[in-house]
Design a protein around this motif. Structure first.
Motif, mmCIF file in Angstrom:
data_model
loop_
_atom_site.group_PDB
_atom_site.id
_atom_site.type_symbol
_atom_site.label_atom_id
_atom_site.label_comp_id
_atom_site.label_asym_id
_atom_site.label_seq_id
_atom_site.Cartn_x
_atom_site.Cartn_y
_atom_site.Cartn_z
ATOM 1 N N LYS A 120 -7.488 -4.080 -5.335
ATOM 2 C CA LYS A 120 -8.600 -3.225 -4.899
ATOM 3 C C LYS A 120 -8.081 -1.852 -4.488
ATOM 4 N N TYR A 121 -6.986 -1.865 -3.732
ATOM 5 C CA TYR A 121 -6.411 -0.611 -3.234
ATOM 6 C C TYR A 121 -5.862 0.218 -4.386
ATOM 7 N N LYS B 28 0.821 -1.213 0.000
ATOM 8 C CA LYS B 28 0.000 0.000 0.000
ATOM 9 C C LYS B 28 0.856 1.264 0.000
ATOM 10 N N GLU C 252 -6.166 -7.897 -2.463
ATOM 11 C CA GLU C 252 -6.336 -6.669 -1.686
ATOM 12 C C GLU C 252 -5.573 -5.509 -2.309
ATOM 13 N N ASP D 99 0.688 4.216 -2.716
ATOM 14 C CA ASP D 99 0.514 5.606 -2.283
ATOM 15 C C ASP D 99 1.590 6.503 -2.892
ATOM 16 N N SER E 31 -8.712 1.756 -6.365
ATOM 17 C CA SER E 31 -9.354 2.849 -5.618
ATOM 18 C C SER E 31 -8.514 4.114 -5.641
ATOM 19 N N ASN E 32 -7.208 3.956 -5.925
ATOM 20 C CA ASN E 32 -6.304 5.103 -6.006
ATOM 21 C C ASN E 32 -5.941 5.471 -7.441
#
Length: 257
Positions: free
Chosen positions: A146-147, A99, A143, A103, A150-151
């Motif tokens: 998905k992350y 993640k 996971e 980011d 979403s970003n």
């Protein structure tokens, strides 16, 4: 009348030839190559652009240090750069490391779409394949995908070609939960056969897929770029999937070849 027929036939041949050439040009335009790059050689080498152009490389999977000056990408205007990253210990329960890297790409792209996506090369199974928890590995990427979505970050996963021998259902889930896969297809005797299932699932879910060739010609791989391109040509003709491309590992070896 005969003269008229001859003219019609000639015009028909010309039109057909133009259509064929146009189709070929479009096909050539679609084709591109991918390059892995783990260091800054690509930015320090004076003939980098020439090397990329000569090998039709339009995409680079590049590792960037967090303090990298992205202004250095200005001269590579026709190249799409992806952030290449990965460590063996990143498959944890909360995928915090993964993640964090997603980011980072989001942050870099905040004002301008500099990076086209992220490429994860995470190989925790290398020393313990028989006892490794591959279900946990796939869950982590489910996971992560998905992350990433979403970003707004495109996500590519680097995987071995033997994954289907572990569990074909898990392989399908892995490809489904990505925007594409990059295959470590290093067994030179079976490069075509070894990616059969991966290409099938990529086609099924309309995912990108590329097959990696090592450029270290001193080892037990192909011995030249000509051999590599000839081999991939066979793969390309056999599978006939426009999202199947070739990738090279890695840029430093291209410079030294």
């Amino acid at each position: 009348m005969k003269k008229y027929i001859c003219i019609v036939i000639i015009l028909f041949i010309i039109v057909c030839s133009m259509i064929c050439l146009s189709g070929k040009d479009m096909e050539e335009e679609k084709r591109y190559s991918v390059m892995y790059s783990w260091n800054n050689d690509i930015f320090e080498q004076s003939n980098s652009l020439e090397l990329l152009e000569d090998n039709n490389i339009k995409v680079v999977y590049q590792f960037f240090n967090k303090d990298f000056d992205y202004n250095l990408l200005d001269k590579f205007k026709d190249i799409d750069f992806y952030y290449l990253c990965g460590e063996r210990d990143w498959i944890d329960d909360d995928i915090s490391f993964i993640k964090k890297e997603i980011d980072y790409v989001s942050e870099v792209n905040k004002e301008e779409n500099i990076l086209k996506g992220i490429v994860f090369d995470i190989e925790p199974y290398v020393d313990n394949k028989d006892n490794f928890d591959f279900k946990k590995y796939v869950r982590a990427f489910q996971e992560a995908y998905k992350y990433a979505k979403s970003n707004g970050v495109k996500m590519i996963i680097c995987i071995p070609t033997w994954f289907n021998t572990i569990d074909e259902e898990l392989l399908e889930k892995l490809i489904f939960n990505s925007d594409g896969v990059s295959l470590m297809n290093y067994d030179t005797k079976y490069t075509l056969e070894n990616i059969k299932e991966e290409v099938e699932y990529a086609k099924k879910y309309n995912k990108e897929i590329n097959t990696i060739y090592e450029l270290d010609f001193s080892k037990d791989y192909f011995k030249s770029m000509d051999e590599i391109k000839e081999d991939f040509s066979k793969i390309e003709k056999y599978y006939r999937y426009d999202k199947l491309t070739i990738s090279y590992h890695y840029f430093t070896n291209l410079v030294e070849k």
